[in-house]
Design a protein around this motif. Sequence first.
Motif, short mmCIF file in Angstrom:
data_model
loop_
_atom_site.label_atom_id
_atom_site.label_comp_id
_atom_site.label_asym_id
_atom_site.label_seq_id
_atom_site.Cartn_x
_atom_site.Cartn_y
_atom_site.Cartn_z
N ALA A 283 0.93 -1.24 0.08
CA ALA A 283 -0.10 -0.02 0.00
C ALA A 283 0.92 1.38 -0.07
O ALA A 283 0.36 2.25 -0.49
CB ALA A 283 -0.86 0.00 1.23
N SER A 284 1.94 1.17 0.69
CA SER A 284 3.05 2.42 0.61
C SER A 284 3.51 2.49 -0.62
O SER A 284 3.38 3.87 -0.97
CB SER A 284 4.05 2.22 1.68
N LEU A 285 3.88 1.59 -1.50
CA LEU A 285 4.42 1.47 -2.54
C LEU A 285 3.45 2.33 -3.68
O LEU A 285 3.87 3.04 -4.68
CB LEU A 285 4.72 0.32 -3.22
N LEU A 286 2.11 1.86 -3.35
CA LEU A 286 1.10 2.38 -4.36
C LEU A 286 0.58 3.79 -3.85
O LEU A 286 -0.39 4.60 -4.59
CB LEU A 286 -0.16 1.22 -4.31
N ALA A 287 0.83 4.32 -2.81
CA ALA A 287 0.41 5.63 -2.09
C ALA A 287 0.89 6.72 -2.74
O ALA A 287 1.90 6.50 -3.87
CB ALA A 287 0.83 5.68 -0.82
N GLY A 288 0.09 7.81 -2.95
CA GLY A 288 0.70 9.34 -3.31
C GLY A 288 0.22 9.35 -4.82
O GLY A 288 0.64 10.12 -5.63
N ARG A 289 -0.75 8.77 -5.03
CA ARG A 289 -1.40 8.84 -6.46
C ARG A 289 -3.04 8.89 -6.28
O ARG A 289 -3.24 8.46 -5.25
CB ARG A 289 -1.07 8.04 -7.55
N THR A 290 -3.50 9.53 -7.16
CA THR A 290 -5.22 9.35 -7.24
C THR A 290 -5.46 7.93 -7.49
O THR A 290 -5.44 7.20 -8.35
CB THR A 290 -5.63 10.13 -8.29
N GLU A 291 -5.93 7.03 -6.23
CA GLU A 291 -6.19 5.62 -6.27
C GLU A 291 -7.51 5.65 -7.03
O GLU A 291 -8.44 6.36 -7.00
CB GLU A 291 -6.45 5.17 -4.93
N GLN A 292 -7.78 4.13 -7.66
CA GLN A 292 -8.96 4.04 -8.19
C GLN A 292 -9.99 3.68 -7.26
O GLN A 292 -9.71 3.17 -6.15
CB GLN A 292 -8.77 2.58 -9.24
N VAL A 293 -11.24 3.94 -7.52
CA VAL A 293 -12.20 3.97 -6.56
C VAL A 293 -12.49 2.51 -6.40
O VAL A 293 -12.89 1.77 -7.37
CB VAL A 293 -13.68 4.69 -6.61
#
Length: 610
Positions: free
Chosen positions: A63-73
């Motif tokens: 989750a940390s790797l994927l953080a920092g962007r606009t996540e898909q709902v």
Amino acid sequence: MARRRQRLAKRRQAVGLTQEALAEGLGVDRSTIVRWEAGTASPQAWMRPSLAAAIHITIEELASLLAGRTEQVEPRDILEQEPPDLAPAVPATQAGLPNALDEIPLPYNSAPSASVLAEASEQPGRATLAVQRTSDGRVRSERQGWLPDCVWKRLDVQQAIASYDVGAAVKIIREIVGLTQGDISAHTGLTQSEVYKLEAGNALTQIDKIISVLEGLGVPAELSPVRLSGASSLVAAPVEPDWDDPVAIATDVSALLASNTAPAAISAAEEALVRIIDEYEFDGPTGPARLALRARKLRSHLHGLLHGQQPPSHRTALFRTAARTSAVLGYMAVNAGHHGLAASYCTEAVTMAQDISDLETVLWTHGTRSLSAYYAGDFAKAAAWASAGIALAPNHPQAIRLHVNGLARALARQGDHAGTLRAIGVAEDLSSRHGVTTALTPCISLDPYGVTRTLANAITGHVALGETAEVLRYETEISEYVAASDSQWTHSLVRLDVATALLSDRHPDVEHAMVIGLQVLQDAEGGPLILSVVQRSHDLRRNAENWADVAAVSEYVEALRAWSQTPRVRQLASSATMPTSPHALGRTPRDAATDHIASGRVSFRPSTGS
């Protein structure tokens, strides 16, 4: 964001995985991995545990790797949003839908029956995007095939779905994929409370709700017990069988019980065999040959019937009579000296009798095989055949014959004194236990040996052992029954045994022995004849050679020569196949090799009764 996405790619590379290898391990296309690492798409919630495990990090680290962007709902987030008043514009083409899904949340006018996976193009060719407009104008989108194929290959999942056990299916699927009850709720239109109750054992009974849940799970149409929307064909529903017509059933029964053989015909065949057996010893000079022809005709008749159709009860009766007819023919062939033919008849008899579990006929036929080997001079094989039959049923009434006619006489010819007496004793004990008749039964009878027939065979064993006293004792015991019998064969065989025993006594009574021999020859001139009488008559001559200068011996030798020249004796002698070998009373092979019938050519193995 790009930098953080690069961290996902670097982590993959750190564990030595290519994009292709990671995609194959997760069951997705390489393009999906590319989009994840490029930051244009995000892994599904149910996919993240598998992805984290593949690159050796925790879910939190992923989750940390994927953080920092606009996540898909995510689907569960959609449920918490208030639906807007109007649906946003829908892309004009299906190709444009994946991007639209990434850019906007999908509105619902109610809890959806299924919700959207992350990227619509994640499983191209398998996942399809369906856009439906609701009754109030709002857009509803569904993604089919959102669960991995391995789910539907599980037998327990298939069985749960087939039995309408939706709760069990959901629970297993969650365990396989790593979903929460909220995930299932988001995709099926059930509330989380309903999912909990289903897994706890509450049944889902409304068919429309079952269909909605199955569609929401993306159950393949071929596994669904009901037809799903979009299914290419109807699932076959249970159909009432085409029941048979009662008249057709009655007709079938009649056909199955149809027979080419009436019960009366079966009885007639059985009676014909009984008559052949009863007449075999009493029908004059041509009796055995004529009756053998009748038995052959009966066998052919029975085999012809068996090529037709009969119900099981008729067929069993036919098999039994046919087997016993072949067994009797085997015995007749032995008496005529045709041992190879006898073996064939006996094999046929045993094969048919075993098929219907007719143990009595099997045992009787073993006795005949033993008799054939005995007449052929192979005493070891004779004992072996008898022993094999005894082993099948040691306490059966037919074992009496196997012990005394087969085993005892063969052992006596081999000089086994103790074995001979033991076999005779067992035969007498079985006779007592089974209460068999004291009357003299026919030698070819299929019934168990009677007492008199047993003792007559015991005499033969004692003759071979040279025990004159025992021979005379047994002869006295059965003389009354033998005299009352019409069986000339038995009269002749017992008297020849006695005559031979008189010559082997410590004080031989030569003249008495020769008188008995002459009487047998006179009686045999007009009566039925079997090979054993011919053989035993010549045994007596050989045993009397030491007294060749005695007038009674000369007289017997001349009478025997004349009798042996008669056509029927010559014919019977010419059919004999027995080798020449020493006989029981001390003869040597050299002595036996000089023995000839009066015709001069055929030598006989010394033989004893039936």
